[in-house]
Design a protein around this motif. Structure first.
Motif, PDB file in Angstrom:
ATOM      1  N   GLN A 137       0.379  -6.351 -15.158  1.00  9.94           N
ATOM      2  CA  GLN A 137      -0.604  -7.193 -15.837  1.00  9.94           C
ATOM      3  C   GLN A 137      -0.690  -8.554 -15.144  1.00  9.94           C
ATOM      4  O   GLN A 137      -1.782  -9.076 -14.886  1.00  9.94           O
ATOM      5  CB  GLN A 137      -0.218  -7.382 -17.300  1.00  9.94           C
ATOM      6  N   ALA A 138       0.467  -9.135 -14.828  1.00 10.91           N
ATOM      7  CA  ALA A 138       0.491 -10.439 -14.158  1.00 10.91           C
ATOM      8  C   ALA A 138      -0.146 -10.360 -12.779  1.00 10.91           C
ATOM      9  O   ALA A 138      -0.841 -11.298 -12.350  1.00 10.91           O
ATOM     10  CB  ALA A 138       1.934 -10.933 -14.056  1.00 10.91           C
ATOM     11  N   LEU A 139       0.069  -9.269 -12.073  1.00 11.07           N
ATOM     12  CA  LEU A 139      -0.539  -9.077 -10.758  1.00 11.07           C
ATOM     13  C   LEU A 139      -2.057  -9.140 -10.846  1.00 11.07           C
ATOM     14  O   LEU A 139      -2.707  -9.867 -10.076  1.00 11.07           O
ATOM     15  CB  LEU A 139      -0.095  -7.735 -10.185  1.00 11.07           C
ATOM     16  N   PHE A 140      -2.630  -8.393 -11.767  1.00 12.54           N
ATOM     17  CA  PHE A 140      -4.092  -8.364 -11.862  1.00 12.54           C
ATOM     18  C   PHE A 140      -4.662  -9.670 -12.388  1.00 12.54           C
ATOM     19  O   PHE A 140      -5.824  -9.991 -12.122  1.00 12.54           O
ATOM     20  CB  PHE A 140      -4.540  -7.173 -12.710  1.00 12.54           C
ATOM     21  N   ASP A 141      -3.863 -10.430 -13.113  1.00 19.00           N
ATOM     22  CA  ASP A 141      -4.306 -11.768 -13.526  1.00 19.00           C
ATOM     23  C   ASP A 141      -4.512 -12.670 -12.318  1.00 19.00           C
ATOM     24  O   ASP A 141      -5.297 -13.636 -12.376  1.00 19.00           O
ATOM     25  CB  ASP A 141      -3.272 -12.399 -14.462  1.00 19.00           C
ATOM     26  N   GLU A 142      -3.812 -12.377 -11.240  1.00 19.08           N
ATOM     27  CA  GLU A 142      -3.882 -13.207 -10.030  1.00 19.08           C
ATOM     28  C   GLU A 142      -5.065 -12.843  -9.131  1.00 19.08           C
ATOM     29  O   GLU A 142      -5.500 -13.654  -8.315  1.00 19.08           O
ATOM     30  CB  GLU A 142      -2.586 -13.055  -9.222  1.00 19.08           C
ATOM     31  N   LEU A 143      -5.583 -11.619  -9.267  1.00 18.53           N
ATOM     32  CA  LEU A 143      -6.590 -11.134  -8.331  1.00 18.53           C
ATOM     33  C   LEU A 143      -8.007 -11.420  -8.802  1.00 18.53           C
ATOM     34  O   LEU A 143      -8.289 -11.425 -10.006  1.00 18.53           O
ATOM     35  CB  LEU A 143      -6.419  -9.620  -8.128  1.00 18.53           C
ATOM     36  N   SER A 144      -8.900 -11.625  -7.856  1.00 13.94           N
ATOM     37  CA  SER A 144     -10.328 -11.774  -8.173  1.00 13.94           C
ATOM     38  C   SER A 144     -10.930 -10.405  -8.426  1.00 13.94           C
ATOM     39  O   SER A 144     -10.334  -9.369  -8.094  1.00 13.94           O
ATOM     40  CB  SER A 144     -11.057 -12.450  -7.014  1.00 13.94           C
ATOM     41  N   ASP A 145     -12.125 -10.384  -9.000  1.00 15.41           N
ATOM     42  CA  ASP A 145     -12.796  -9.104  -9.247  1.00 15.41           C
ATOM     43  C   ASP A 145     -13.028  -8.347  -7.942  1.00 15.41           C
ATOM     44  O   ASP A 145     -12.871  -7.119  -7.892  1.00 15.41           O
ATOM     45  CB  ASP A 145     -14.130  -9.338  -9.963  1.00 15.41           C
ATOM     46  N   ALA A 146     -13.391  -9.072  -6.888  1.00 15.63           N
ATOM     47  CA  ALA A 146     -13.632  -8.412  -5.599  1.00 15.63           C
ATOM     48  C   ALA A 146     -12.340  -7.806  -5.056  1.00 15.63           C
ATOM     49  O   ALA A 146     -12.340  -6.692  -4.518  1.00 15.63           O
ATOM     50  CB  ALA A 146     -14.207  -9.413  -4.595  1.00 15.63           C
ATOM     51  N   GLU A 147     -11.229  -8.531  -5.201  1.00 18.60           N
ATOM     52  CA  GLU A 147      -9.948  -8.003  -4.739  1.00 18.60           C
ATOM     53  C   GLU A 147      -9.527  -6.786  -5.573  1.00 18.60           C
ATOM     54  O   GLU A 147      -8.977  -5.821  -5.047  1.00 18.60           O
ATOM     55  CB  GLU A 147      -8.875  -9.093  -4.826  1.00 18.60           C
ATOM     56  N   ILE A 148      -9.814  -6.843  -6.870  1.00 20.97           N
ATOM     57  CA  ILE A 148      -9.472  -5.712  -7.739  1.00 20.97           C
ATOM     58  C   ILE A 148     -10.245  -4.466  -7.326  1.00 20.97           C
ATOM     59  O   ILE A 148      -9.681  -3.372  -7.223  1.00 20.97           O
ATOM     60  CB  ILE A 148      -9.747  -6.071  -9.210  1.00 20.97           C
ATOM     61  N   LEU A 173     -10.156  -2.926 -16.234  1.00 21.08           N
ATOM     62  CA  LEU A 173     -10.406  -2.580 -14.837  1.00 21.08           C
ATOM     63  C   LEU A 173     -11.641  -1.696 -14.701  1.00 21.08           C
ATOM     64  O   LEU A 173     -12.407  -1.833 -13.738  1.00 21.08           O
ATOM     65  CB  LEU A 173      -9.184  -1.873 -14.241  1.00 21.08           C
ATOM     66  N   GLU A 174     -11.859  -0.782 -15.656  1.00 20.97           N
ATOM     67  CA  GLU A 174     -13.058   0.054 -15.614  1.00 20.97           C
ATOM     68  C   GLU A 174     -14.324  -0.793 -15.755  1.00 20.97           C
ATOM     69  O   GLU A 174     -15.346  -0.485 -15.147  1.00 20.97           O
ATOM     70  CB  GLU A 174     -12.992   1.109 -16.722  1.00 20.97           C
ATOM     71  N   ARG A 175     -14.258  -1.860 -16.511  1.00 24.09           N
ATOM     72  CA  ARG A 175     -15.416  -2.755 -16.654  1.00 24.09           C
ATOM     73  C   ARG A 175     -15.691  -3.500 -15.357  1.00 24.09           C
ATOM     74  O   ARG A 175     -16.847  -3.729 -14.997  1.00 24.09           O
ATOM     75  CB  ARG A 175     -15.167  -3.754 -17.785  1.00 24.09           C
ATOM     76  N   ILE A 176     -14.618  -3.863 -14.659  1.00 21.33           N
ATOM     77  CA  ILE A 176     -14.785  -4.575 -13.391  1.00 21.33           C
ATOM     78  C   ILE A 176     -15.264  -3.628 -12.293  1.00 21.33           C
ATOM     79  O   ILE A 176     -16.128  -3.984 -11.477  1.00 21.33           O
ATOM     80  CB  ILE A 176     -13.447  -5.231 -12.982  1.00 21.33           C
ATOM     81  N   ALA A 177     -14.720  -2.421 -12.284  1.00 22.24           N
ATOM     82  CA  ALA A 177     -15.059  -1.438 -11.247  1.00 22.24           C
ATOM     83  C   ALA A 177     -15.435  -0.119 -11.920  1.00 22.24           C
ATOM     84  O   ALA A 177     -14.613   0.798 -11.997  1.00 22.24           O
ATOM     85  CB  ALA A 177     -13.883  -1.251 -10.293  1.00 22.24           C
ATOM     86  N   PRO A 178     -16.668  -0.004 -12.443  1.00 21.70           N
ATOM     87  CA  PRO A 178     -17.076   1.223 -13.145  1.00 21.70           C
ATOM     88  C   PRO A 178     -16.878   2.470 -12.279  1.00 21.70           C
ATOM     89  O   PRO A 178     -17.217   2.483 -11.097  1.00 21.70           O
ATOM     90  CB  PRO A 178     -18.560   0.975 -13.435  1.00 21.70           C
ATOM     91  N   GLY A 179     -16.310   3.509 -12.902  1.00 20.02           N
ATOM     92  CA  GLY A 179     -16.083   4.751 -12.185  1.00 20.02           C
ATOM     93  C   GLY A 179     -14.749   4.826 -11.477  1.00 20.02           C
ATOM     94  O   GLY A 179     -14.398   5.876 -10.924  1.00 20.02           O
ATOM     95  N   SER A 180     -13.995   3.738 -11.494  1.00 20.33           N
ATOM     96  CA  SER A 180     -12.708   3.749 -10.800  1.00 20.33           C
ATOM     97  C   SER A 180     -11.610   4.385 -11.640  1.00 20.33           C
ATOM     98  O   SER A 180     -10.704   5.031 -11.104  1.00 20.33           O
ATOM     99  CB  SER A 180     -12.293   2.323 -10.433  1.00 20.33           C
ATOM    100  N   ILE A 181     -11.695   4.229 -12.946  1.00 20.89           N
ATOM    101  CA  ILE A 181     -10.659   4.722 -13.855  1.00 20.89           C
ATOM    102  C   ILE A 181     -11.127   5.951 -14.630  1.00 20.89           C
ATOM    103  O   ILE A 181     -10.357   6.879 -14.860  1.00 20.89           O
ATOM    104  CB  ILE A 181     -10.243   3.615 -14.850  1.00 20.89           C
TER     105      ILE A 181
END
Length: 423
Positions: A137-148, A173-181
């Protein structure tokens, strides 16, 4: 018989030339989107050419959920956000984010699962596999949407996250990258109008995997707005038998983070989140849970098959015999309905067989009123049993509009009968 060894200098030059050639191919393959599997095969070939075992740092990647100690007291309710990361988790998450940025920005991202020239850099999936849910969770808090979005395209990353990350995070994460999850549902209604189109993902409050007694039941079925009666009828038929219930229970494992891993008889494992397609009113669009609290094993198996086959649109329409084969791993027997007797049905049911039937297309039936009043055309039902007066009870996977037929009606209005085999 061994041949003469090449000159050491000649071998080295040849090896370097092959490596440079393969590097170019690998870059082109990666950029074209073919993926890491091909690259891995190429690397194996280069190792053989160079007479090198290519020893690298042992992989730590394993599709394992967190232990109970790792999970701790984190919530498993998909509607509840996880606790904020601790200071130690944030520190680890930030360090991991920096390492992932280095990886994605280096040649390692081109070579992907190769580890040459990466100075010991671990692939993201290996890094994530050793992190706790709070650290992830902390890792993804650090990343931008593009990096995610870029990270989620890395091989194996989503597989690890579905087992180790909070369900709440997977939903974000699915909201940021639809179809990824999640599997795709957007093409289900492209060719037809429906009052129940899926528009988003939602959870089922207070859901339980199994019904009363911890067992799957035929009465748990409620098909909803997806045309996969064949798949739900197969599930329901298995739920009618002791061996079928055992097979269904053994297929689904609930993970500590609230996701579900479904192991199909062909060996493929599919992990799905506890979110399901909902319409604009917030109601479930496809399979619906029955009972209180709601029982969701049919929703889990429906979603798992959709993910396995490449989207919900891929499981619209089918044969219930094929459905039972997918669930048991064994061929089903098929019979024309007009060749089946009451004694046949009784023997199959008495011997613990799962039995489904299919109705004819409406245009193929002379006595159409029975379809309008008691049966539905081009539909699959479960054979629930034989009444005392010799009629056949059919269970509709819709959860309502069940039918009871005489054997004459059974032979006239049904097209086929499928009988499962567990061996």
């Amino acid at each position: 018989m061994k041949g003469r060894r090449s000159d050491a200098g000649e071998g080295s030059l040849s090896y370097i030339a092959v490596v440079l050639l393969i590097a170019g191919i690998a870059g082109a393959v990666t950029l074209s989107g073919v993926g890491a599997t091909v690259v891995g095969d190429i690397r194996a070939a280069v190792c053989k050419v160079g007479d090198d075992d290519c020893e690298t740092e042992p992989r730590v990647f394993a599709n394992n959920p967190p232990s109970e100690q790792e999970w701790g007291n984190r919530p498993t309710d998909p509607g509840q956000p996880p606790p904020a990361p601790t200071d130690d988790e944030r520190k680890t998450g930030k360090e991991a984010a920096d390492r992932i940025r280095d990886y994605l920005g280096s040649a390692c991202a081109w070579w992907r699962v190769w580890k040459w020239g990466c100075d010991g850099t671990r692939a993201p999936r290996d890094l994530l596999a050793g992190m706790s849910p709070g650290e992830i969770q902390a890792l993804f808090d650090e990343l931008s949407d593009a990096e995610i979005r870029r990270l989620l395209r890395e091989p194996g990353v989503v597989d690890v996250l579905k087992l180790r990350a909070d369900a709440w995070l997977l939903h974000q994460l699915e909201r940021i990258a639809p179809g990824s999850i999640e599997p795709n549902f957007t093409e289900v209604y492209e060719d037809e109008k429906s009052d129940n189109p899926a528009t988003a993902w939602g959870s089922v409050p207070n859901a339980r995997l199994w019904g009363n007694g911890g067992q799957p039941s035929l009465e748990d079925l409620n098909q909803g707005g997806l045309g996969d009666c064949w798949w739900l009828a197969g599930m329901g038929a298995l739920a009618q038998t002791p061996e079928g219930r055992e097979r269904l229970r053994n297929m689904i494992r609930q993970n500590p983070n609230g996701t579900y891993t479904v192991t199909f008889p062909d060996g493929e494992r599919v992990t799905v989140t506890p979110y399901f397609p909902i319409n604009k009113d917030g109601n479930l669009s496809f399979a619906n849970p029955e009972g209180q609290p709601p029982t969701i094993w049919p929703l889990v198996l429906e979603k798992a098959l959709a993910q396995k086959e490449g989207g919900y649109e891929e499981i619209v329409g089918g044969d219930p015999g094929n459905g039972m084969e997918t669930l048991t791993g064994h061929d089903s027997e098929s019979e024309d309905a007009d060749d089946v007797s009451r004694e046949d049905l009784q023997n199959w049911l008495r011997n613990g067989k799962a039995v489904t039937v299919s109705t004819k297309d409406e245009g193929d039936v002379d006595g159409k009123p029975i379809y309008k009043n008691r049966l539905h055309a081009n539909h699959a039902y479960v054979v629930k049993g034989i009444t005392q007066d010799g009629k056949v009870e059919l269970y509709n996977p819709w959860g309502y509009d069940h039918a009871t037929l005489t054997m004459e009606e059974f032979n006239q209005y049904l097209s086929g009968v499928d009988i499962s085999s567990f061996e």
